[in-house]
Design a protein around this motif. Structure first.
Motif, short mmCIF file in Angstrom:
data_model
loop_
_atom_site.label_atom_id
_atom_site.label_comp_id
_atom_site.label_asym_id
_atom_site.label_seq_id
_atom_site.Cartn_x
_atom_site.Cartn_y
_atom_site.Cartn_z
N UNK A 95 -82.01 82.21 30.99
CA UNK A 95 -82.20 81.87 29.60
C UNK A 95 -82.56 83.10 28.80
N UNK B 262 -85.52 79.78 17.27
CA UNK B 262 -84.18 80.24 17.60
C UNK B 262 -84.27 81.44 18.52
N UNK C 68 -86.99 81.55 20.84
CA UNK C 68 -87.54 81.04 22.10
C UNK C 68 -86.96 79.69 22.51
N UNK C 69 -86.70 78.83 21.54
CA UNK C 69 -86.13 77.53 21.88
C UNK C 69 -87.20 76.54 22.29
#
Ligand code: FAD
Ligand code: GTP
Ligand code: MG
Lengths: 638, 462
Positions: free
Chosen positions: B137, B440, B442-443
């Motif tokens: 990720x 946006x 780290x999510x």
């Protein structure tokens, strides 16, 4: 009165489609009633099979409708042709809007209800519906035929056939009441629980979980020293809920406000161990937002006292609901503790408070139309989906009813998205995350909150309502005119200038001298219609004298910039909602996806990439992987 | 499968995987079914006919299709299922000159390998189940979004600290938001909300921190793209001469007529281990044709984006001081190093060599006098600008910088609104946008978190 409201099952009714009814609704609570009414509104026949026909949409707990986040749901129900708003408008005894000191996006109407008048109103309304029967019986089993729902069997063995079934059984499935160490099987105090239906759902393969909630004792108003409590009056002019309410004039009943004393804290703290929650007798989770009084003293040990609202249960009764004092403590502790609350020193209890545990079906088992994934034609609505609250139940009932009709009509389901309605936010939340506590609506759950307001529920939903046949043409035409007039008013406010020096208290906010448009003025914090009314008077006759139109215009002006700003986000959101994921997608075979993500996707079976991203515990990386696989899959298919 | 540009499973993809600029070694990676085939096509073993063994470094040379030896290289082959991407993979290590790697890449592409799309190696690694997703990720979100450079070890460390920092920032932001949201959803209850003034202070503090982080981007970019030095100055000052001197090769045109260099030239040099991007610009001169004007406008833009402007002064001109006084204020804001060129002429004419402007470095491009000192000064400037990598407080991605600036704008908007209870919902809107901007990077999902905060902090619910 029970007999009076109950209608018997008409065996000789003409059997269209070989079923007794198009749709059966099990449970005549807030969800069940809205579901059945939506069905008949859309021209199908329905039966409400309920335990006690005299208790249709009875308020189990708090005698009030609306509140912050919930009133928006009520207005949405209203815009989609539902009954809740009209029922409370007709039977409410005090109305006011909460959050008036905040901006209009979060203004929220709340009304005290006359509980009995409310349920009578609903029963009377239902009895007038041609295609609707209310059958007094306990639903015991869901019947199936060829993997589809075929009807129900009552606990007494009677079979009633239908093409779809909505289960809206509230807190009654496997209901267990706790008062201290004492346990009673019941769905509400004094009413039996429904155990057979739980078994039936289980044997159909549904996973059931347990949740918990609680209610305060009820008080005899004559034994309260009102002089020691603060009065809370209703708002005038009365802020009714429904756009179609005729309005009525009456003296609003006051509520009162008091608080616990230091002695209350002592008594409760000494008895923590006797609460079924702390003793371990109740293992399920209750709502954090609606804690019992023992919970409050336990979790916020440094808070010396808590507010208690004293709310009348109705006009014809002296019974009082002490909001803020829910408890599962034993009888003698309840009595001793409540008498330490200021003004309640001599109070007598009319009913005991209790905690209740019940079965619910974790909502990953239903899709966004509220139809279960396991069994076609079976819908769940209300508390059974893990929610709490009449408004939450009502909104789901309405959606389930509509979708049950669409299902038998073989039409596309009706799903509201998160940018359209609180109802959409709620259902999306339910189907994309596991419930860890009963779900209640809050405005902060809505990411597009500024666009989802009480005042624009019709702007958002009337189009759908007309298309689905939920409202009549006149309502729509009337609203259409209202919209046009709002537009005109916005234009006027936009072009009319006032002198800053005329602005009294707020003129210091502006650096520049000269003039400002009324529209710009309305964008100032704390400036609303009330503040500009005197300025409008100077333009005699140019502006509308309909307060609602002015309000609507002012609110739109205030938020337009923000809503425009959000448009791009909404577009992005819609785009990822449109990236559909096939229901049959096999997540287990996907490489590159970690195990937890595979499990989550398999469990929640997202309909779209957007929904996949909202599943709790799913990371953007998981979604990225999924999207790559999806693209690959779709490319192979095309 | 119908769309073009879509990668097919048969493709073998290729890309340079080391950062641009001069480094000791550069690497090219091939991944896909025919990786080994491509290697064999160009690789000539030093010792004859050694079979390619997996995970063994093979030494030899890379010979172009035309038969020229491009460089001496080492190469390693990884069989399918045992590589980063999970596909058959080859990595070629050559000398770090940009020209060399480019040539190697070109040869491979000419032979049929497809240039990798940004993030494609990482995507393959996902797809083939090869990297733990937590890591993936970070890789996908941060690296792949911008470049394909994998300066692994140090960078992963960097990422860890960096995302922790963002997380912390976000956490504090969510705390402020929870306070505001509580005021909205539980505004009617007896809860002790932080007063507007306090909220304002909290937001001010957040603004400072986000700003600091956003500003670190410059440092981050230096790590990633090298230190950008623009050589500017009046026409004929000797800019191109310095450019060439530093490059030690006749790459740019040197011409005694002013206005020779109209476009700009960009090259990379290695200054004591630092990658420096050297840019020669068009001389500043009034008048001239449209081409020249355009060149000057471009120079202005280049200067604005540079890390250092070396401003060349022709000391042999009588009016250089007057010119300087005119030129300097008109320049875009950026750090400047003044260099006085052509000191050889001053010495030759026996004029007394004295420069009265402080901080001007004397130089002669012709004789090379002063160049050593100039280089030292350049290195000193670079070092002063290098971010502290170990702190993790470096934004290296342009995308992240933009998100941080967005968050900053939103925070500034929220700042005044929190003071008024009537606009709390608008403040909440701005705060939410700020959080989304960080999200946006780290999510995360925000709502549940905010409610969690509210319930743990306030005793709410009747
Ligand atoms: C003690 C208690 C405290 C609560 N406290 C709160 C609170 O503080 N705040 C809040 O928002 N909400 C509270 N609630 C929840 C609120 O009452 C419910 O969320 C809401 O009523 C749910 O609506 P519903 O339509 O899903 O079910 P209900 O209103 O519970 O209605 C269910 C109906 O189905 C009938 N029924 C059930 N099983 C069968 C069957 N097998 N066959 C036939 N009929 C059946 C029942 O008789 C009942 O009429 C509380 C509820 C209880 C019981
Ligand atoms: N004597 C002497 N001549 C120099 C020196 N540096 C450059 N020159 C000469 O000055 C002239 C201009 O040099 P360039 O390097 O082309 O100058 P420039 O600044 O790039 O000029 P433009 O690109 O036209 O703006 C050439 O004839 C060089 O030989 C120096 O240190 N001493
Ligand atoms: Mg030049």
């Amino acid at each position: 009165m029970m007999e009076q409201a109950a209608k018997t099952y008409k065996a000789n009714r003409p059997r269209l489609n070989l079923s007794d009814y198009d749709i059966i609704v099990v449970g005549g609570g807030h969800a069940g009633v809205e579901a059945a009414l939506a069905v008949v509104r859309m021209g199908r026949s329905a039966a409400i099979v309920t335990m006690d026909a005299g208790k249709l949409a009875l308020m189990s707990c708090n005698p009030a409708i609306g509140g912050i986040g919930k009133s928006q749901l009520v207005k949405e129900i209203d815009a989609l042709g539902g009954l809740m708003a009209q029922a409370i408008d007709a039977t409410g005894i005090q109305f006011r809007r909460l959050n008036l000191s905040r901006g209009p996006a979060v203004w929220s109407t709340r009304a005290q209800a006359d509980r009995i008048a409310y349920t009578d109103y609903i029963a009377e309304f239902c009895s007038r519906q041609k295609n609707l029967d209310v059958i007094e019986a306990l639903g015991g089993e869901i019947l199936t035929e060829n993997d589809r729902v075929a009807g129900i069997r009552t606990e007494k063995g009677k079979i009633i056939s239908s093409r779809a079934v909505v289960v809206a059984t509230g807190t009654f499935l496997g209901g267990l009441i706790h008062i201290g160490a004492k346990k009673t099987k019941a769905g509400r105090m004094g009413e039996p629980a429904a155990y057979k239906l739980s078994d039936s759902l289980r044997s159909l393969g549904f996973e059931l979980g347990r949740l918990k909630t609680g209610t305060p004792p009820r008080l005899n108003g004559e034994t309260i020293d009102w002089s020691r409590c603060e009065v809370q009056l209703g708002e005038v002019p009365i802020p009714f809920f429904s756009h179609s309410s005729p309005g009525r004039e009456f003296d609003q009943t006051p509520c009162h406000l008091t608080c616990t004393s230091s002695r209350t804290k002592e008594i409760i703290s000494e008895n923590f161990h006797r609460s079924p929650i702390f003793s371990g007798q109740i293992k399920s989770t209750g709502p954090r937002y609606c804690p019992s009084i023992e919970d409050k003293f336990y979790r916020f040990a440094d808070k010396p006292r808590h507010q208690i609202f004293l709310e009348p249960e109705g006009n014809g009764t002296n019974e009082i609901y002490p909001n803020g004092f829910a408890t599962g403590l034993p009888e003698e502790v309840q009595k001793a503790a409540i008498r330490t609350v200021i003004g309640l020193e001599e109070v007598e209890l009319t009913k005991l408070g209790y905690a209740i545990e019940y079965d619910y079906c974790p909502a990953y088992q239903v899709g966004p139309s509220l139809e279960t994934r396991r069994l076609r034609g079976l819908f769940f609505a209300g508390q059974i989906n893990g929610t709490s609250g009449y408004e939450e139940a009502g909104a789901q009932g309405l959606m389930a009813g509509i979708n049950a009709v669409l299902y038998i009509n073989k039409e596309e389901p009706f799903v509201l998205d998160r940018s359209e309605a609180y109802t959409g936010v709620m259902i999306d939340d339910l189907v994309t995350r596991s419930t860890t506590e009963p779900y209640r609506m809050f405005t902060s759950r809505a990411e597009y909150r500024l666009a989802l307001r009480e005042d624009n529920a019709r702007d958002r939903l009337f189009g759908h309502a007309v298309r689905l046949g939920l409202i009549n043409k006149e309502s729509f035409d009337r609203f259409y005119r209202l919209q046009a007039e709002t537009q005109k008013e916005i234009a006027l406010l936009d072009e009319t200038r006032v002198r800053i020096s005329d602005l009294q208290e707020i003129k210091h906010r502006f650096k520049k001298r000269g003039t400002i448009t009324l529209a710009d003025l309305l964008k100032q914090p704390g400036i609303g219609v009330r503040e500009i009314l005197p300025l409008l008077a100077a333009h005699n006759g140019r502006f509308s004298n309909d307060r609602e139109i002015l309000e609507r215009a002012a609110i739109r002006i205030r938020y337009q910039g923000y809503i425009d700003k959000q448009e791009r986000e909404i577009e992005k959101f819609r785009k990822s909602e449109a990236e559909s994921v096939p229901d049959s997608f096999d997540y287990r075979s996907l490489t590159g996806l970690k195990r937890e993500a595979k499990e989550k996707f398999t469990r929640f079976r997202p309909r779209s990439l957007g929904q996949a991203g909202r599943i709790e515990g799913v990371t953007p990386g998981d979604v990225a992987v999924l999207s790559v696989h999806l693209r690959k899959y779709k490319a192979l298919r095309s | 499968m119908c769309r073009k540009n879509r990668s097919s499973d048969d493709d073998t993809i290729v890309a340079i995987i080391t950062p641009p600029g001069e480094g000791g070694i550069a690497a090219v990676r091939l991944a896909g079914r025919h990786s080994r085939y491509y290697l064999k096509k160009f690789f000539v073993h030093t010792r004859e006919s050694v079979p390619l063994k997996p995970f063994v470094m093979h030494y030899g040379s890379f010979v172009s299709a035309a038969g020229e030896t491009i460089d001496e290289i080492t190469a390693v082959y990884m069989p399918k299922g045992k590589s980063y991407t999970g596909l058959e993979q080859v990595e070629v290590f050559c000398h770090g000159g940009r020209q060399i790697v480019r040539l190697i890449l070109q040869e491979l592409v000419n032979a049929g390998a497809r240039p990798a799309e940004p993030g494609e190696f990482t995507r393959l690694a996902f797809l083939n189940g090869n990297i733990d997703l937590a890591k993936a990720e970070a890789v996908a979100e941060i690296i792949a979004a911008d470049t394909e450079h994998s300066y692994q070890a140090s960078r992963e460390h960097l990422l860890g600290a960096y995302s922790r920092h963002i997380e912390q920032l976000r956490e504090d932001l969510v705390n402020v938001a929870a306070e505001v949201e509580a005021g909205i959803d539980f505004g009617e209850e007896e809860i002790e909300l932080a007063p507007g003034i306090k909220l304002k202070q909290m937001i001010d503090h957040l603004i400072d921190r986000v700003k600091e982080l956003a500003d670190s981007y410059r440092g981050g970019r230096i790590i990633r793209e090298g230190f950008k030095v623009v050589i500017g100055g009046r026409a004929n000052a000797g800019k191109s001469s310095l450019f060439n001197l530093l490059l030690r090769q006749e790459r740019a045109l040197v011409n005694p007529f002013p206005g020779t260099t109209r476009d700009y030239l960009s090259e990379w040099i290695d200054l004591e281990g630092f990658a420096v991007n050297l840019i020669d610009t068009a001389g500043l001169r009034t008048g001239g044709g449209t081409v020249e004007k355009a060149g000057r406008a471009h120079a202005h833009r280049l200067i604005r984006d540079s890390d250092l402007l070396v401003w060349m002064i022709d000391l042999s001109r009588k009016n250089y001081r007057v010119n300087l006084q005119k030129d300097l204020p008109a320049l875009p804001k950026c750090p400047i190093l003044l260099v006085g060129n052509k000191i050889d002429l001053l010495l030759k004419n026996r004029k007394q060599f004295k420069i009265n402007i402080e901080g001007v470095m004397p130089l002669s491009c012709t004789t090379g006098r002063g160049i050593g000192l100039l280089k030292k000064e350049l290195v000193r400037r670079i070092e002063a600008n290098m971010p502290d990598i170990t702190s993790g407080l470096v934004v290296t991605s342009l995308r992240h910088k933009q998100k941080l600036h967005m968050a900053l704008r939103n925070l500034k908007q929220a700042r005044t609104k929190v003071a008024y209870s009537e606009s709390l919902e608008l403040a909440a809107f701005d705060l939410r946008q700020a959080i989304s901007a960080l999200d946006e990077i780290t999510g995360r999902i925000y709502t549940e978190e905010v409610l969690g905060k509210i319930f743990s902090r306030f005793c709410v619910g009747k």
